[in-house]
Scaffold this active site. Structure first.
Site, PDB file in Angstrom:
ATOM      1  CG  HIS A 143      -8.912  -1.462   4.416  1.00 35.29           C
ATOM      2  ND1 HIS A 143      -8.825  -1.304   3.046  1.00 35.29           N
ATOM      3  CD2 HIS A 143      -8.390  -0.341   4.947  1.00 35.29           C
ATOM      4  CE1 HIS A 143      -8.252  -0.138   2.782  1.00 35.29           C
ATOM      5  NE2 HIS A 143      -7.973   0.456   3.920  1.00 35.29           N
ATOM      6  CG  ASP A 144     -11.078   2.146   4.010  1.00 33.05           C
ATOM      7  OD1 ASP A 144     -10.530   1.989   5.122  1.00 33.05           O
ATOM      8  OD2 ASP A 144     -10.493   2.620   3.018  1.00 33.05           O
ATOM      9  CG  ASP A 169      -2.250   0.486   1.068  1.00 30.87           C
ATOM     10  OD1 ASP A 169      -2.369   1.626   0.587  1.00 30.87           O
ATOM     11  OD2 ASP A 169      -3.212  -0.230   1.396  1.00 30.87           O
ATOM     12  CG  ASP A 211      -4.241   5.482   1.592  1.00 29.43           C
ATOM     13  OD1 ASP A 211      -5.203   4.738   1.825  1.00 29.43           O
ATOM     14  OD2 ASP A 211      -4.001   6.519   2.233  1.00 29.43           O
ATOM     15  CD  GLU A 231      -8.859   5.141  -0.857  1.00 27.09           C
ATOM     16  OE1 GLU A 231      -9.757   4.825  -0.085  1.00 27.09           O
ATOM     17  OE2 GLU A 231      -7.829   5.746  -0.478  1.00 27.09           O
TER      18      GLU A 231
HETATM   19  C1  GLC Z   1      -7.678   5.330   2.683  1.00 27.43           C
HETATM   20  C2  GLC Z   1      -7.537   4.026   3.419  1.00 27.43           C
HETATM   21  C3  GLC Z   1      -8.118   4.171   4.787  1.00 27.43           C
HETATM   22  C4  GLC Z   1      -7.340   5.231   5.514  1.00 27.43           C
HETATM   23  C5  GLC Z   1      -7.257   6.528   4.717  1.00 27.43           C
HETATM   24  C6  GLC Z   1      -6.161   7.410   5.236  1.00 27.43           C
HETATM   25  O1  GLC Z   1      -8.974   5.697   2.467  1.00 27.43           O
HETATM   26  O2  GLC Z   1      -8.138   3.001   2.673  1.00 27.43           O
HETATM   27  O3  GLC Z   1      -8.116   2.981   5.509  1.00 27.43           O
HETATM   28  O4  GLC Z   1      -7.929   5.490   6.754  1.00 27.43           O
HETATM   29  O5  GLC Z   1      -6.969   6.324   3.355  1.00 27.43           O
HETATM   30  O6  GLC Z   1      -4.910   6.877   4.917  1.00 27.43           O
END
Ligand code: GLC
Ligand code: CA
Length: 554
Positions: A328-329, A98, A199, A256
């Protein structure tokens, strides 16, 4: 379109903390992942994305990195990581890490140095502003609640954090910072990583100069999105990053990315896009409310279908989306996208097939292949996730009772996906011999890998068949590169589409408990997958059972 090594692959996301604990401390780790590689290989997985396991205070479970060049001891050692990459290679598998570079941890050396000397080199690695009593530099609300500004310890300044205060934003306008990021990416790629999941990347470009926007809640603050909408020119950063890193290694990168505009898709994931792929979050964000989770609308089967097709149409054959039903979110896909009360073996398989056969790269999140479900929380004290805790507060402030607030938060809590992986019906679902860092979903006695591996009708074996179909030389071209064409879109609770390449496939899901009939447009040559033992058809009239899904060759 130029063919790429990753186009025909199947990807799997591991949340290391909750995957498998090899040493009994209650926390999943890299040796634990290595010991489960054969499990993944057997399922048919090629690419494995690990959520962060770098050194971190774990304020946001590793998305707050204090050293990009080391592994957090709770997850293992650098040698473990190297072993994992090597063991994956032996099995023709690929490891992604990541890439969290919108922000680092406030315990990172850069931030410590910025505190010591805000006017020096590292001050310019962050967004610092002079502190004015009773006034904030801007009125933006952080994603995790409260203002984005926090005092820079020991100085008369404040720093920007669009996420948690322990996640200071990095200043991408500074070329020295960008150099550090590229150096780190290349360092990891040199180690044999196949690429990265990237991310929160859409946040790296800020609208400058900073200004206030109209408040959208009682707190007088506004959503970060107001600023992001105005930020122009992120492409310069992303294109530079691609050229300096991924491109040289033919690495895979998946962004993302939220709120992209249709005209930006070729830049993001076209032939020479910034990323190889990006996640489709159209279903995920459906029904979201500016007020908070408590106000979010429920997604219906028709909405789900429309969201999927909207994304498919937007992207067409420009590039490859990465398709997910959860990560995971997010809450568990089967608990979210299957109407309440209908979550069962058949509906879980239906959702799996409908999502998996979309054009793009399928990503499976750990436990999805078992049909793992949301967990129920009996009190807010059982919740760990910082985002859920903030949303609970927001719901209470909006006037909900504690019970209502807990219910609202439980629906979307990120902890739903973070409960330990359910390996067996032994204590703690076989995840750890110690005491797990987050409670295990009590349904592990019924839903677990050990039971499903030996049951030919399990969700796990259904995923295995879906993967095998995607890899079947006879159908691969069509499933990977074929066009997607929606069918019967006006029908209620039905999701169906063609995949057209050198063959013609029809995917049909009856998204309800009631039977439903469709008339096949042409003769069915072969049933490639069915989540029921039978298929009822007279002439060309197909009578679908409740939640039946079929993949047919016409
Ligand atoms: C992304 C991740 C999440 C995290 C955020 C800040 O959205 O998937 O889990 O809290 O970024 O890094
Ligand atoms: Ca451990």
């Amino acid at each position: 379109m130029t063919k790429k090594w990753w186009h025909d692959k199947v990807a799997y996301q591991i949340y290391p903390k909750s995957f498998y604990d090899s040493n009994g401390d209650g926390i999943g780790d890299i040796p634990g992942i290595i010991s489960k590689l054969d499990y993944l290989h057997d399922l048919g997985v090629d690419i494995v994305w690990l959520s962060p396991c770098y050194k971190s205070p774990l304020a946001d479970q590793g998305y707050d990195i204090s050293d990009y060049y080391s592994i957090d001891p709770r997850f293992g050692t650098m040698e473990d990581m190297e072993n994992l990459i090597a063991e994956a290679k032996k099995r023709n598998m690929y490891i992604l890490m990541d890439l969290v570079v919108n922000h680092c941890s406030d315990e990172h050396e850069w931030f410590q140095k910025a505190c010591q000397d805000p006017e020096g080199k590292y001050g310019n690695f962050f967004y610092l502003r002079d502190k004015k009593e009773g006034e904030l530099p801007t009125n933006w609300r952080s994603y995790f609640g409260g203002p984005v500004w926090e005092d820079l310890p020991g100085t008369g300044k404040q720093y920007l954090h669009v996420f948690h205060k322990k996640q200071p934003d990095l200043n991408w306008e500074n070329p020295e910072l960008r150099e550090e990021v590229y150096k780190n990416i290349n360092w990891w790629l040199d180690k044999g990583l196949a690429g990265f999941r990237i991310d929160a990347i859409i946040n790296i470009k800020k609208a400058l100069p900073f200004r206030n926007y109209a408040p959208d809640r009682e707190d007088g603050l506004c959503s970060i999105n107001e600023m992001l909408k105005e930020a122009k020119g992120i492409g310069e950063f992303l294109g530079e990053m691609r050229d300096r890193t991924f491109k040289k290694y033919d690495a895979f990168s998946v962004g993302e990315v939220f709120n992209e505009k249709p005209e930006e898709i070729p830049d993001f994931i076209g032939e020479d896009g910034y990323f190889s792929s990006m996640f489709d979050f159209n279903e995920t964000i459906f029904g979201a409310s500016g007020k908070g989770w408590y106000d979010a609308a429920q997604i219906s089967p028709d909405d789900y279908r429309n969201c999927c097709f909207e994304s498919q149409r937007k992207v067409g054959e420009t590039g490859f989306l990465s398709n997910i039903i959860e990560n995971h979110d997010e809450p568990r896909g089967v608990s979210r996208y299957i109407p309440e009360g209908d979550c069962c073996l058949e509906s879980k398989k239906m959702l799996a097939a409908l999502n998996f056969m979309l054009r793009g790269l399928p990503f499976i999140y750990q436990g999805q292949e078992l049909g793992m479900e949301n967990v129920s929380f009996s009190s807010i004290d059982e919740v760990d996730d910082i985002s859920s805790l903030d949303e609970y507060k927001v719901a209470l402030e909006a006037g909900l009772t504690p019970e209502e607030a807990l219910k609202a938060v439980a629906r979307f809590s990120r902890d739903n996906a973070r409960t330990p992986m359910q390996w067996s019906d032994e204590a703690n679902a076989g995840f750890t011999t110690g005491s797990p860092w987050l409670k295990v979903n009590p349904n592990y006695t019924a839903i677990n890998a050990a039971a499903q591996l030996s049951d030919p009708d399990s969700v796990w074996n259904f995923y295995k068949k879906l993967i095998a179909l995607r890899k079947n030389p006879a159908y691969k071209e069509t499933i990977v590169y074929g066009a997607l064409e929606p069918v019967w879109e006006e029908r209620h609770n039905l999701m169906a589409y063609y995949r057209k390449g050198d063959r013609t496939l029809l995917v049909i899901g009856n998204y309800q408990q009631k039977e439903q009939e469709v008339i096949l447009p042409s003769e069915c040559r072969k049933v490639l997958l069915n989540n029921y033992p039978d298929m009822v058809m007279e002439n060309n009239v197909l009578k679908l059972h409740g939640y039946q899904v079929l993949i047919l060759e016409l």
